[in-house]
Design an enzyme around this catalytic site. Structure first.
Site, PDB file in Angstrom:
ATOM      1  N   CYS A 186       0.816  -1.209   0.000  1.00 14.04           N
ATOM      2  CA  CYS A 186       0.000   0.000   0.000  1.00 14.04           C
ATOM      3  C   CYS A 186       0.849   1.257   0.000  1.00 14.04           C
ATOM      4  O   CYS A 186       1.982   1.255   0.466  1.00 14.04           O
ATOM      5  CB  CYS A 186      -0.866   0.029   1.256  1.00 14.04           C
ATOM      6  N   ARG A 212       4.232   1.103  -6.439  1.00 11.80           N
ATOM      7  CA  ARG A 212       4.218   0.144  -5.334  1.00 11.80           C
ATOM      8  C   ARG A 212       3.205  -0.973  -5.586  1.00 11.80           C
ATOM      9  O   ARG A 212       3.230  -1.994  -4.895  1.00 11.80           O
ATOM     10  CB  ARG A 212       3.874   0.852  -4.013  1.00 11.80           C
ATOM     11  N   TRP A 252      -3.021  -2.479  -1.592  1.00 11.58           N
ATOM     12  CA  TRP A 252      -2.590  -3.775  -2.119  1.00 11.58           C
ATOM     13  C   TRP A 252      -3.174  -4.756  -1.117  1.00 11.58           C
ATOM     14  O   TRP A 252      -2.685  -4.868   0.006  1.00 11.58           O
ATOM     15  CB  TRP A 252      -1.058  -3.812  -2.151  1.00 11.58           C
ATOM     16  N   ASN A 295      -0.811   1.277   5.964  1.00 13.42           N
ATOM     17  CA  ASN A 295       0.008   0.335   5.183  1.00 13.42           C
ATOM     18  C   ASN A 295       0.511  -0.708   6.175  1.00 13.42           C
ATOM     19  O   ASN A 295       0.926  -0.347   7.271  1.00 13.42           O
ATOM     20  CB  ASN A 295       1.178   1.122   4.558  1.00 13.42           C
ATOM     21  N   GLY A 296       0.476  -1.994   5.823  1.00 13.91           N
ATOM     22  CA  GLY A 296       1.003  -3.020   6.717  1.00 13.91           C
ATOM     23  C   GLY A 296      -0.099  -3.864   7.330  1.00 13.91           C
ATOM     24  O   GLY A 296      -1.215  -3.905   6.805  1.00 13.91           O
ATOM     25  N   GLU A 320      19.448 -21.046  -7.755  1.00 14.46           N
ATOM     26  CA  GLU A 320      18.920 -19.683  -7.860  1.00 14.46           C
ATOM     27  C   GLU A 320      20.055 -18.667  -8.033  1.00 14.46           C
ATOM     28  O   GLU A 320      19.951 -17.735  -8.839  1.00 14.46           O
ATOM     29  CB  GLU A 320      18.074 -19.366  -6.615  1.00 14.46           C
ATOM     30  N   LYS A 326      20.402 -16.181 -11.236  1.00 17.57           N
ATOM     31  CA  LYS A 326      20.475 -14.718 -11.119  1.00 17.57           C
ATOM     32  C   LYS A 326      21.649 -14.180 -11.923  1.00 17.57           C
ATOM     33  O   LYS A 326      21.524 -13.202 -12.645  1.00 17.57           O
ATOM     34  CB  LYS A 326      20.648 -14.274  -9.651  1.00 17.57           C
ATOM     35  N   GLU A 357      21.012 -14.489 -15.709  1.00 13.36           N
ATOM     36  CA  GLU A 357      19.978 -13.572 -16.194  1.00 13.36           C
ATOM     37  C   GLU A 357      20.456 -12.147 -16.378  1.00 13.36           C
ATOM     38  O   GLU A 357      20.115 -11.498 -17.351  1.00 13.36           O
ATOM     39  CB  GLU A 357      18.866 -13.473 -15.137  1.00 13.36           C
ATOM     40  N   HIS A 363      30.622 -36.549 -11.309  1.00 11.33           N
ATOM     41  CA  HIS A 363      29.971 -37.284 -12.394  1.00 11.33           C
ATOM     42  C   HIS A 363      29.956 -36.492 -13.690  1.00 11.33           C
ATOM     43  O   HIS A 363      29.145 -36.763 -14.565  1.00 11.33           O
ATOM     44  CB  HIS A 363      28.561 -37.690 -11.961  1.00 11.33           C
ATOM     45  N   LYS A 365       9.156  -9.800 -17.644  1.00 14.45           N
ATOM     46  CA  LYS A 365       8.780 -10.047 -16.247  1.00 14.45           C
ATOM     47  C   LYS A 365       7.690 -11.104 -16.163  1.00 14.45           C
ATOM     48  O   LYS A 365       7.657 -11.898 -15.243  1.00 14.45           O
ATOM     49  CB  LYS A 365       8.320  -8.729 -15.611  1.00 14.45           C
TER      50      LYS A 365
HETATM   51  C1  F6R Z   1      13.983 -15.242 -12.535  1.00 15.72           C
HETATM   52  C2  F6R Z   1      12.632 -15.030 -12.964  1.00 15.72           C
HETATM   53  C3  F6R Z   1      11.959 -16.093 -13.763  1.00 15.72           C
HETATM   54  C4  F6R Z   1      10.568 -16.352 -13.167  1.00 15.72           C
HETATM   55  C5  F6R Z   1       9.772 -17.315 -14.047  1.00 15.72           C
HETATM   56  C6  F6R Z   1       8.429 -17.638 -13.465  1.00 15.72           C
HETATM   57  O1  F6R Z   1      14.503 -14.115 -11.894  1.00 15.72           O
HETATM   58  O2  F6R Z   1      12.067 -14.022 -12.671  1.00 15.72           O
HETATM   59  O3  F6R Z   1      12.700 -17.262 -13.807  1.00 15.72           O
HETATM   60  O4  F6R Z   1      10.750 -16.887 -11.889  1.00 15.72           O
HETATM   61  O5  F6R Z   1       9.586 -16.736 -15.309  1.00 15.72           O
HETATM   62  O6  F6R Z   1       7.668 -16.488 -13.302  1.00 15.72           O
HETATM   63  P1  F6R Z   1       6.427 -16.467 -12.333  1.00 15.72           P
HETATM   64  O7  F6R Z   1       6.937 -16.642 -10.947  1.00 15.72           O
HETATM   65  O8  F6R Z   1       5.786 -15.128 -12.553  1.00 15.72           O
HETATM   66  O9  F6R Z   1       5.543 -17.604 -12.737  1.00 15.72           O
END
Ligand code: F6R
Length: 617
Positions: free
Chosen positions: A2, A27, A81, A107-108, A490, A494, A497, A513, A612
């Site tokens: 929020c 936000r 939110w 907010n919160g 992960e 990162k 990417e 292996h 995204k």
């Molecule tokens: C990595 C990343 C992607 C998402 C993937 C799934 O930083 O953002 O690997 O995790 O595209 O996306 P969601 O979680 O929106 O289904």
């Protein structure tokens, strides 16, 4: 998350509040509202949807609420939110007490809202929303004698949780009183006008003179001055700082990128996701009216996570936690494979689609496949109203707020927290953990936000020194064991990417292996070496890679002296439970990827070729 804003001055408040809310749109929100005070009256307009809907409602007279004449010069505004209570006009803020004399924007989360609501109801309060926030308005109104500021100080003492709010009362038409516990709040000092908001962009167009409000403080905001009080109501000195950010930097909260800002928001995202689900202290509650019915967890014989990318890694963590704590078999499936594989799944299977966006085509497809075969399907997502929430029998929300950076950071730690919570709730229902152990894990989970905050202090410098020697390396290998494996995966994702550096990630036992053939003196190996029953084995694997000349960067647990002698560099994370420490370990790995990307001159917010939300297969 929020956004809140309050204005008091001599100009029309409506315009200033609306423009301020627009600057807080980043936000994320699903509804909005404002309350204006003039001529002995407070009028409130709220609307579901974006700010255009709110403006239309205001233009319509807000369903009988005409613009005040003379125009109000004091008011409060909110973008919501949703966390407690559906997205609806009556759940949108501002909220007010039964007589409409005290209005608040919040907010919160108020954790003890149920107990407060009961006692306020017993005193005659009539509640009109499903929100936790509304209790604040009733509480202030009930306690009010003749001074809003001291009432808010006392009310704050009754409230548990983490929140920031602004209150306005008909009885004191020239003052706003705000308070903060954990959630952000900042004051803007103009010439004959003052602002209070969740973030600087809300008032940057009007003033660059800012006062920071610290945790537990109350702020009394008048057109001609601001007073900051401590939790006992004692006035404090606070310097006025001049902000020289441009609008874009302001949106990023002063950080150079959204990704860095979001990395720094992780403590908040965790607190929002964990705290009110662990109010009981000795267990977990996942129930949320109309959203998640815990009967979905009864009689489950297997859990299947379906997800993509980072969300898939959260599912992998779920497997370790659920199998160990709840003794249930778990499968973790890449959604794009699962949906076309003809999976064997049925009514006692709990299939959980993990998706930050709730719109990922493959995850939705996998959830649909499971549903068609009779499984109970749950969406674990960050986005209210997303397609996944509509396709599922129940929803578990991460509450990380809007994530703008393409690389998932704060939503990942929130997903981890939620799969831990799910594992503990399943364990509780199945009686697979001793009550003391369950309570100990709940306590450990509740401490995570604080540990992330501690960890982030000074971490960037340390990581940058490491990035300085390895940023040009063409290939990185990430290794881990047990709950460290999802974090190694992960960390590698990162870096890949946002830096376009080639990476691989393996369960460390797999090294011999095949992947060990890749190593030479130029290869940085990143090892997740936090405390675990298999740490000694991780150290053996580290020795093996070093014997091939590779340089090892290890994430280890503070106070554990056994790792440092085996590696070139260590990054320590605070001690917690061995199952939870990997959540902490991902934070330095996000920052390492980030610092390498920056050194390579790349923009981590918009990596090439990535979107995204992936709404196509
Ligand atoms: C990595 C990343 C992607 C998402 C993937 C799934 O930083 O953002 O690997 O995790 O595209 O996306 P969601 O979680 O929106 O289904």
């Amino acid at each position: 998350m929020c956004g809140i804003i309050g204005y008091v001055g001599s100009r029309p408040a409506e315009e200033i509040l609306l423009a301020g809310l627009r600057r807080l749109e980043y936000r994320g929100y699903d509804s909005a509202g404002i309350s204006l005070l003039a001529d002995g009256e407070i009028q409130s307009v709220r609307a579901v949807g974006n700010l255009d809907r709110l403006e239309e409602a205001l233009a319509d007279g807000g369903g009988g609420v005409a613009t005040l004449a003379p125009p109000a010069t004091i008011g409060i505004g909110h973008t919501r939110w949703a966390t407690h209570g559906r997205v609806s006009e009556r759940n949108a803020h501002p909220h007010c007490d039964s007589a409409g004399r005290v209005h608040v924007v919040v907010n919160g989360i108020v954790e003890n809202y149920m107990a407060l609501r009961e006692s306020l109801r017993a005193d005659g309060a009539v509640f009109s929303s499903e929100t936790d926030a509304e209790v604040i308005a009733h509480l202030i109104a009930t306690m009010y004698a003749d001074d809003l500021a001291s009432t808010v100080v006392r009310a704050l003492g009754e409230l548990e949780g983490f929140f920031a709010f602004v209150a306005m009362s008909l009885d004191e038409p020239d003052v706003l009183v705000a308070a903060r516990r954990e959630c952000p709040l900042v004051v803007g000092r103009g010439d004959g006008e003052s602002f209070v908001a969740s973030a600087v962009p809300a008032f940057l167009a009007h003033t660059r003179s800012v006062q920071i409000v610290e945790n537990g403080e109350v702020v009394v905001v008048r057109a001609d001055g601001v007073e900051i009080l401590d939790s006992a109501g004692v006035a404090l000195e606070r310097e006025v700082t001049r902000i020289d950010w441009d609008e874009e930097t302001a949106e990023k909260g002063g950080y150079e990128t959204f990704m860095l800002k979001e990395i720094h928001e992780q403590a908040d995202a965790l607190a929002e996701t964990i705290n009110d689900r662990t109010v009981r202290g000795d267990g977990v509650d996942l129930a949320e009216e109309g959203v998640f019915d815990e009967s979905l967890l009864h009689g489950v014989t297997r859990v299947v996570f379906v997800a993509c990318g980072t969300a898939y890694h959260a599912g992998l963590m779920g497997r370790y936690a659920i199998e160990e704590w709840a003794g249930l078999p778990v499968e973790v499936e890449i959604a794009s494979e699962y949906r076309y594989r003809g999976p064997i799944v049925g009514p006692t299977d709990l299939v959980i689609g993990i998706s930050q966006s709730g719109e990922t085509a493959d995850t939705l497809g996998a959830m649909r496949t499971a549903r068609e075969r009779g499984a109970r399907v749950v969406a674990l997502t960050n986005v209210m109203g997303s397609q996944a929430t509509r396709d599922a029998d129940g929803v578990l929300y991460t509450r990380a707020g809007l994530e703008i950076g393409v690389a998932a950071t704060k939503t990942f730690v929130a997903q981890l927290a939620l799969v831990y919570l799910l594992a503990l709730r399943l364990a509780e229902l199945r009686g697979t953990l001793a009550p003391e152990r369950l309570a100990e894990l709940v306590r450990a989970l509740r401490r995570l936000p604080q540990l992330v905050e501690e960890l982030l202090g000074g971490l960037e410098e340390r990581i940058d020194r490491i990035a300085e020697w390895c940023w040009e390396a063409p290939f990185f290998l990430y290794i881990g064991r047990h709950a460290g494996v999802p974090i190694a995966l992960e960390g590698a994702l990162k870096l890949k990417e946002i830096s376009y550096v080639s990476t691989d990630a393996y369960a460390a036992g797999e090294m011999k292996h095949g992947p060990i053939a890749m190593l030479d003196e130029s290869t940085p190996v990143v090892a997740v070496a936090t405390s675990s029953p298999v740490l000694a084995k991780v150290l053996n694997n580290i020795d093996e890679v070093r014997a091939r000349g590779a340089k090892v960067i290890a994430v280890s647990t503070a106070g554990d002296a056994t790792v440092a002698p085996h590696v070139e560099a260590t990054i320590e994370v605070p001690a917690s439970d061995p199952m939870l420490e990997p959540l902490l370990a991902v934070v330095p790995l996000q920052l390492l990827a980030y610092r390498i990307a920056m050194r390579r001159g790349l923009n981590p917010d918009q990596p090439r070729n990535l979107a995204k939300t992936v709404t196509v297969e």
